[in-house]
Write a protein that holds these residues in place. Sequence first.
Motif, short mmCIF file in Angstrom:
data_model
loop_
_atom_site.label_atom_id
_atom_site.label_comp_id
_atom_site.label_asym_id
_atom_site.label_seq_id
_atom_site.Cartn_x
_atom_site.Cartn_y
_atom_site.Cartn_z
N ILE A 40 0.83 -1.21 0.00
CA ILE A 40 0.00 0.00 0.00
C ILE A 40 0.86 1.25 0.00
N GLY A 41 2.20 1.09 0.09
CA GLY A 41 3.09 2.25 0.09
C GLY A 41 3.24 2.84 1.48
N ASP A 42 4.36 3.55 1.67
CA ASP A 42 4.63 4.17 2.97
C ASP A 42 4.55 5.69 2.90
N SER A 43 4.06 6.25 1.78
CA SER A 43 3.94 7.70 1.62
C SER A 43 2.95 7.98 0.50
N ILE A 44 2.66 9.26 0.33
CA ILE A 44 1.75 9.64 -0.75
C ILE A 44 2.34 9.28 -2.10
N ARG A 45 3.64 9.59 -2.27
CA ARG A 45 4.28 9.31 -3.55
C ARG A 45 4.28 7.81 -3.84
N ALA A 46 4.58 7.01 -2.82
CA ALA A 46 4.60 5.56 -3.03
C ALA A 46 3.20 5.04 -3.37
N SER A 47 2.18 5.55 -2.67
CA SER A 47 0.81 5.12 -2.97
C SER A 47 0.39 5.54 -4.37
N GLN A 48 0.78 6.75 -4.77
CA GLN A 48 0.45 7.21 -6.11
C GLN A 48 1.14 6.36 -7.17
N ALA A 49 2.38 5.96 -6.90
CA ALA A 49 3.08 5.08 -7.84
C ALA A 49 2.36 3.74 -7.96
N LEU A 50 1.90 3.21 -6.83
CA LEU A 50 1.15 1.95 -6.87
C LEU A 50 -0.18 2.13 -7.60
N GLN A 51 -0.81 3.28 -7.39
CA GLN A 51 -2.06 3.55 -8.12
C GLN A 51 -1.81 3.63 -9.62
N GLN A 52 -0.72 4.28 -10.01
CA GLN A 52 -0.40 4.36 -11.42
C GLN A 52 -0.16 2.98 -12.01
N LYS A 53 0.56 2.15 -11.24
CA LYS A 53 0.79 0.78 -11.70
C LYS A 53 -0.53 0.03 -11.82
N HIS A 54 -1.42 0.24 -10.84
CA HIS A 54 -2.73 -0.43 -10.89
C HIS A 54 -3.56 0.08 -12.07
N GLU A 55 -3.44 1.38 -12.37
CA GLU A 55 -4.18 1.91 -13.52
C GLU A 55 -3.68 1.26 -14.81
N TYR A 93 -16.62 -10.89 -13.99
CA TYR A 93 -17.10 -10.26 -12.76
C TYR A 93 -16.14 -10.52 -11.59
N ARG A 94 -15.60 -11.73 -11.52
CA ARG A 94 -14.65 -12.04 -10.45
C ARG A 94 -13.40 -11.17 -10.56
N GLN A 95 -12.89 -11.04 -11.78
CA GLN A 95 -11.69 -10.23 -11.98
C GLN A 95 -11.98 -8.75 -11.74
N ALA A 96 -13.14 -8.27 -12.16
CA ALA A 96 -13.51 -6.87 -11.95
C ALA A 96 -13.65 -6.56 -10.47
N SER A 97 -14.19 -7.51 -9.70
CA SER A 97 -14.32 -7.32 -8.25
C SER A 97 -12.95 -7.20 -7.60
N GLN A 98 -12.01 -8.02 -8.04
CA GLN A 98 -10.66 -7.95 -7.48
C GLN A 98 -9.98 -6.63 -7.84
N LEU A 99 -10.18 -6.16 -9.06
CA LEU A 99 -9.62 -4.87 -9.46
C LEU A 99 -10.22 -3.73 -8.64
N GLU A 100 -11.53 -3.78 -8.45
CA GLU A 100 -12.18 -2.73 -7.67
C GLU A 100 -11.72 -2.75 -6.22
N PHE A 101 -11.57 -3.95 -5.65
CA PHE A 101 -11.11 -4.05 -4.27
C PHE A 101 -9.70 -3.47 -4.14
N ARG A 102 -8.83 -3.80 -5.08
CA ARG A 102 -7.46 -3.29 -5.04
C ARG A 102 -7.44 -1.78 -5.21
N GLN A 103 -8.28 -1.25 -6.10
CA GLN A 103 -8.34 0.19 -6.30
C GLN A 103 -8.84 0.90 -5.04
N ASN A 104 -9.87 0.34 -4.41
CA ASN A 104 -10.39 0.95 -3.17
C ASN A 104 -9.34 0.91 -2.07
N LEU A 105 -8.59 -0.19 -1.99
CA LEU A 105 -7.54 -0.31 -0.98
C LEU A 105 -6.46 0.74 -1.19
#
Length: 678
Positions: free
Chosen positions: A284-299, A346-358
């Motif tokens: 989940i990252g240890d800072s805003i920058r790290a979380s944003q990098a993970l979000q970019q990777k998730h996107e 639907y199963r894969q979309a649920s996992q993507l949504e859960f990861r994005q919300n996290l």
Amino acid sequence: GGKDRRSGLILTIPLCLEQTSMDELSVTLDYLLSIPSEKCKARGFTVIVDGRKSQWNVVKTVVLMLQNVVPAEVSLVCVVKPDEFWDKKVTHFCFWKEKDRLGFEVILVSANKLTRYIEPCQLTEDFGGTLTYDHMDWLNKRLVFEKFTKESTSLLDELALINNGSDKGTQQERERSIDLNFLPSVDPETVLQTGHELLSELQQRRFNGSDGGVSWSPMDDELLAQPQVMKLLDSLREQYTRYQEVCRQRSKRTQLEEIQQKVMQVVNWLEGPGSEQLRTQWGIGDSIRASQALQQKHEEIESQHSEWFAVYVELNQQIAALLNAGDEEDLVELKALQQQLSDVCYRQASQLEFRQNLLQAALEFHSVAQDLSQQLDGLLGMLCVDVAPADGASIQQTLKLLEEKLKSVDLGLQGLREKGQSLLDQISNQASWAYGKDVTIENKENVDHIQGVMEDMQLRKQRCEDMVDVRRLKMLQMVQLFKCEEDAAQAVEWLSELLDALLKTHIRLGDDAQETKVLLEKHRKFVDVAQSTYDYGRQLLQATVVLCQSLRCTSRSSGDTLPRLNRVWKQFTITSEERVHRLEMAVAFHSSAEKILQECPEQPEAFNEMEQLDEIEAVGKSLLDRLTVPVVYPDGSEQYFGSPSDMASAAEHIREKMKLVSLKKQQLRQPEDTTPES
């Protein structure tokens, strides 16, 4: 479109001044003669050669050419001559000479005499007739007709080849035949539309005379074209209907195979590379920058999935369309494909949504933590700066700002705890990435990081609270110090006002002893008020000394206020003593004067009264002299009681009473002066 008197068609050849190409003219005549039916050709042609704008040699060549192009069909050739005709002898001799060889009669005629051979209603306006004719309109319709005939004939051959190929024995042969000739060279819909428009034009065409005469029937070539167009349209519709059915069957088979292939591609990718991408993303990252990098990777991962989800949507629509078609042989297979595809997506979309919300919750947590850290840094920086306010109001403002910052920190820490707890709940409820299996997911690192951040912020906030308590106490003491200094300065002002009032308004000495005693009593009360003010100021200044010692600072104003207080109090004391002394002298004067003036002059103590009168006069004079003397302060300055007119008014009553005393004294002396005479 015109006809001669034998019902033969009229062919008009207009010649011009420019050079006429005989080859082009020959081709044009061949084309025009191919249009009428054989029945029409059998009735022969009347040819009108319009030579009014041409030369005789050209006209002669054209007439001779008709022998080769249409020798049997031509029955009469009318050469329209210009007004200024060629050499009559030459032209007449030439035509007469060639008459037997040509096989048709050639006459020279003026335009206005052409009606002798042809009815005016069968001639155009160029020759003085009434026949309405638009050559460009005829040419355009002819081009449309020929284009339609050519395209429809070619299209019929192609459609027949395609349709006949679909009727072969084995399915493999049918598919191979259809693959080779699947698409026609032209669009059948366009050709059919062109044919219908052409047929409509041919059926509805009517020409009216310029004066509203009887409408004229369509030309023979147009009447001849109508059944040909109708026949072609009927054949096209039949072949096109068969072709559409062939295409539908082929499309259905191809679509079903493509759907099966695409469904397996989607399922294989989502269960393979897609699931593997999600399995590798845990942090989940240890800072805003790290979380944003993970979000970019998730996107990026979502972007790859979205392409496959788009394929899923398209496939689902295609399957739904096939299911609505109602082919029972494919229903079971289509429903199974649809169910499998939907479950995986639907199963894969649920996992993507859960990861994005996290990741979004982690980003919000780190954002709140960073804001709180900045607030704590700002508060700590404010606490580390020494307080040097200008007055009590600025201290109150600073203290209010400090309390607001502390309150903001409390709210920030509360928000951090809420975000952290929400994030921990999501981590604890994290679903398994594996399909249908329970997988223990190690999130200790993420949990320890979240709890560590919250504990660190709590400790920093506690340290700031302790420092705020110390700073608050110090600032409250400073507020009290400023208040004491301000009140002490106010006490000096009050004392100065009392001194000013004493000098300017406490002037009267009273008209008699009783009034003077009352003034003396009021003065003592006035002095008590001043004494209380002075004592109050001294107490405030003593409190400032204690507060300065507690704050380990020197007061900015107490060193100046104490000398001022003592100086004003000293001046007030001297002035008050002078006022008391004057009032006491006035009481003594009034009391003695009133007593002596009330005694009878015949009493035997006359000698003592004279002495008393002398003392009273001495006291009065001394009092009057004292009224003219100013009050002298230790610094050498002087102050008078009131203005000179006020002092004169106060002394007036003393002088009047001294006059009475002097009169009394004279009365006592008169008996002494009259005794020796008697």
